[in-house]
Motif scaffolding. Structure first.
Motif, PDB file in Angstrom:
ATOM      1  N   HIS A  75      16.750   0.889  -3.458  1.00 24.00           N
ATOM      2  CA  HIS A  75      16.867   1.766  -2.276  1.00 24.00           C
ATOM      3  C   HIS A  75      15.562   1.732  -1.499  1.00 24.00           C
ATOM      4  N   ASP A  79      17.052   9.330   1.352  1.00 24.52           N
ATOM      5  CA  ASP A  79      18.276   9.927   1.884  1.00 24.52           C
ATOM      6  C   ASP A  79      18.033  11.416   2.089  1.00 24.52           C
ATOM      7  N   HIS A 158      24.528  12.183   5.063  1.00 28.40           N
ATOM      8  CA  HIS A 158      23.059  12.141   4.972  1.00 28.40           C
ATOM      9  C   HIS A 158      22.497  11.135   5.958  1.00 28.40           C
ATOM     10  N   HIS A 160      19.940   8.107   6.167  1.00 28.05           N
ATOM     11  CA  HIS A 160      19.088   7.167   5.433  1.00 28.05           C
ATOM     12  C   HIS A 160      17.915   6.870   6.349  1.00 28.05           C
TER      13      HIS A 160
HETATM   14 ZN    ZN Z   1      19.825   5.519   1.662  1.00 30.60          ZN
END
Ligand code: ZN
Length: 206
Positions: A75, A79, A158, A160
């Motif tokens: 990742h 988030d 959410h 990112h």
């Molecule tokens: Zn993310």
């Protein structure tokens, strides 16, 4: 090294802009934009980023930097969860660099800021009206609204948020700072003693 490169690009941009200024129109605007972007490279990157989702505090962000995503991916961002439709505000000043959709990110906006850093906002439910490449932004500019587009489909809504330097993604979390509470405008009671005006003021940044 980077500084020299940025300045060179900027100067080349200006020269080109002057050369074709006779053409006017879109090409000229584009070169002006490139000149502005090149100029950002000569500045120090922001060391403090305004939290990019309205009414969320830093404490609410669970650190998921480099958490495994599938078998072959880490990742590359954070988030930030919020109800669908919550305004996403630019974390920095700069210029809108890209507006568009891709498979993972869904609807995305990228902003280029000082130092040539690119701030990536993904999974937007919708874009803010009038957001276009080249627009100048500040930390009070709404870029879009929290959603679940791209590979966020089926997850809680959410944002990112990714930060990219010339050498790749960096963890945004240490740089993120809570936004100041909204300033309440109210009339000062008459009896409140007046503060002495400050003679000199230090820059309030960082
Ligand atoms: Zn993310």
């Amino acid at each position: 090294m980077k500084r020299v490169t940025g300045t060179t690009i900027f100067l080349v941009g200006i020269i080109l802009a002057v050369m074709v200024s006779g053409l006017g129109g879109a090409i000229y605007d584009k070169l002006i934009f490139y000149g502005r972007v090149a100029r950002l490279y000569t500045k120090e990157a922001d060391s403090r980023l305004a939290l990019p989702v309205q009414d969320v505090t830093k404490r609410q962000i669970a650190n998921t930097w480099h958490a495994p995503r599938g078998t072959d991916r880490l990742h590359e961002g954070q988030d930030i969860f919020a109800p669908k439709g919550t305004p996403i505000l630019s974390a920095t000043s700069g210029y809108v660099y890209n507006v568009g959709a891709n498979n993972l990110g869904g609807q995305t906006v990228s902003v280029i800021g000082a130092g040539g850093r690119v701030y990536y906002y993904a999974h937007l439910d919708s874009y803010a009206p009038g957001i276009e490449v080249g627009n100048p932004v500040t930390t009070s500019t709404v870029l879009g609204y929290v959603g679940t587009t791209g590979n966020a489909q089926g997850t809680p809504p959410h944002l990112h948020f990714g930060v990219y330097t010339s050498s790749g993604a960096i963890n945004p979390l240490p740089l993120i700072a809570d936004r100041a509470a909204p300033v309440l405008t109210r009339t000062r009671p008459a009896e409140t003693p007046r503060r002495r005006p400050l003679v000199s003021r230090r820059p309030s940044a960082s």
